[in-house]
Design a protein around this motif. Structure first.
Motif, PDB file in Angstrom:
ATOM      1  N   SER A  97       0.818  -1.216   0.000  1.00 30.31           N
ATOM      2  CA  SER A  97       0.000   0.000   0.000  1.00 30.31           C
ATOM      3  C   SER A  97       0.850   1.264   0.000  1.00 30.31           C
ATOM      4  CB  SER A  97      -0.903   0.004   1.237  1.00 30.31           C
ATOM      5  OG  SER A  97      -1.497   1.262   1.442  1.00 30.31           O
ATOM      6  N   THR A 111      -2.163  -1.207  -4.147  1.00 26.66           N
ATOM      7  CA  THR A 111      -2.902   0.035  -4.374  1.00 26.66           C
ATOM      8  C   THR A 111      -2.364   0.689  -5.635  1.00 26.66           C
ATOM      9  OG1 THR A 111      -1.313   1.205  -2.967  1.00 26.66           O
ATOM     10  CG2 THR A 111      -3.341   0.466  -1.921  1.00 26.66           C
ATOM     11  N   PHE A 137      -7.410  -0.558  -6.364  1.00 25.69           N
ATOM     12  CA  PHE A 137      -6.558  -1.729  -6.173  1.00 25.69           C
ATOM     13  C   PHE A 137      -6.457  -2.585  -7.433  1.00 25.69           C
ATOM     14  CE2 PHE A 137      -8.347  -0.454  -2.171  1.00 25.69           C
ATOM     15  CZ  PHE A 137      -7.326  -0.626  -1.242  1.00 25.69           C
TER      16      PHE A 137
END
Length: 408
Positions: free
Chosen positions: A27, A83, A300
């Motif tokens: 992320s 992400t 995502f």
């Protein structure tokens, strides 16, 4: 001894059976507010699916952009979910076969039951879906309401009013426009909105697709408007020394008055400042050009080399749900991608109203443009801000790069 071995083996089998299946998420949500909001989503998922354990690896935003290419191209995958950004940034990896199509996420329900039909094209490549959108947000000119009230200032509607406002602020010892360009995407935001106001969306799309010369006279006009602000000293001094968050501190402290930025500026605002932040639509430059805005979409993807694609699909089904999107949007004041989620507060309602009233939207320069061209372009924007008299040579050099990259 035999009994001991039997008990040991039985315990080992039991522990193996109880072992949870891991889903690894890489992320870029490194700022405290989104990192906390995402961590809470992960906890909800693990409560709903106790057989899974989510491992989140968080990286600084700019580092993530560099590392992602390495992860996706590696022979052995290191993440199941990553992400990223919708649009050209996603399609770039899809074209290279580095991310997996995620049709399974929508096997039981149609895309339109989750998200706006208009989002599908920016989340797809060759008629296959590769991206699950989580949230989107608007860009606007953010300012401190208390400062405007103190000086009796009003939100400008036109370019002339904007210039007058900047001059008034400067005369009062306040930097009119905060910005941090240590990483150049903030300057790209200024290029985008000026080009949209001067030349419109169709021209902007053609430019980011590599179909318009960078030394086109129409594009030169964009930089002439930009140069007005630079020449008059309206931007924060030494802005190349600051990251975007550091530039924002001048706004938060009242030393600067405005910041053209995405809604996520509220993520880093001190608690005592958040409610004092408001925004206005970037002023009209040419009344004959319809109003277009920027609305980046975050979400995502699943790497093609993901070790646990089954778990990744399950996690993205959860991310797409009303429950997950509503919580994330509410925690951060974002606009959820899910069609069932209403704006979480008045600030978000104002942002949504601005976008609905616009004639069209773009993603963002480095999301709509070929990544190589985007990097060259954004560095050129910074060079221009530091040396605006060199604009002709800068644009000629950009045109050479456009021809090389797009072979046009």
């Amino acid at each position: 001894m035999r009994r001991f071995l039997f008990i040991f083996l039985a315990l080992l089998i039991a522990l193996t059976t109880m072992a949870k299946e891991k889903i690894i998420v890489n992320s870029y949500m490194s700022d405290p507010a989104p990192r906390k909001a995402f961590a809470e989503l992960v906890e909800i998922f693990m409560q709903k699916y106790p057989d899974y354990e989510i491992v989140v690896n968080t990286f600084a935003h700019e580092d993530f952009k560099t590392l992602l290419r390495t992860w996706l191209a590696a022979p052995k995958g290191t993440a199941d979910v990553v992400t990223w950004f919708a649009g050209e940034r996603m399609r770039y990896f899809a074209q290279m076969g580095l991310i997996a199509p995620i049709e399974e996420v929508f096997a039981e329900t149609k895309w339109e039951e989750y998200f706006p039909a208009s989002f599908k094209s920016t989340c797809s490549y060759n008629d296959k879906i590769y991206f699950v959108p989580q949230s989107w947000y608007w860009w606007g000119v953010y300012y401190r309401k208390s400062l405007f009230e103190k000086l009796g200032l009003k939100e400008p509607k036109t370019w002339a009013e904007f210039l007058d406002l900047c001059e008034t602020l400067k005369k009062n010892g306040i930097t009119p426009i905060a910005i941090g360009t240590k990483f150049p995407w903030t300057a790209a935001g200024w290029f985008d909105i000026l080009n949209l106001r001067v030349n419109g969306l169709e021209y902007h799309i053609k430019l980011t697709a590599g179909e318009v010369p960078y030394n086109d006279p129409k594009l030169m006009k964009v930089f002439e408007y930009w140069k007005q602000l630079i020449d008059r000293g309206y931007f924060l001094a030494n802005n190349a020394a600051y990251e975007w968050q550091e530039g924002a501190t001048f706004l938060f402290r009242g030393q600067a008055a405005m910041y053209y930025m995405g809604q996520f500026i509220k993520d880093v605002a001190p608690a005592e400042v958040k409610d004092d932040l408001d925004f206005f639509r970037f002023p009209i430059i040419d009344p004959s050009v319809p109003l277009y805005e920027e609305t980046p979409i975050d979400g995502f993807m699943i790497p093609a080399n993901a070790p646990n694609k089954k778990g990744a699909v399950l996690f993205l089904k959860f991310i797409a749900s009303k429950e997950a999107q509503e919580k994330f949007a509410k925690d951060l004041g974002r606009l959820a991608a899910n069609v069932e989620v209403t704006p979480p507060d008045d600030h978000a309602k104002k942002g949504l109203s601005m976008i609905v009233a616009s004639s069209g939207v773009a993603q963002f320069y480095d999301r709509d443009t070929n990544p190589e061209m985007a990097e060259v372009g954004m560095n050129a924007f910074i060079e221009f801000m530091q040396n605006p008299t060199r604009i002709s040579s800068i644009l000629d050099r950009l045109e050479q790069e456009r021809k090389r990259i797009y072979s046009k």
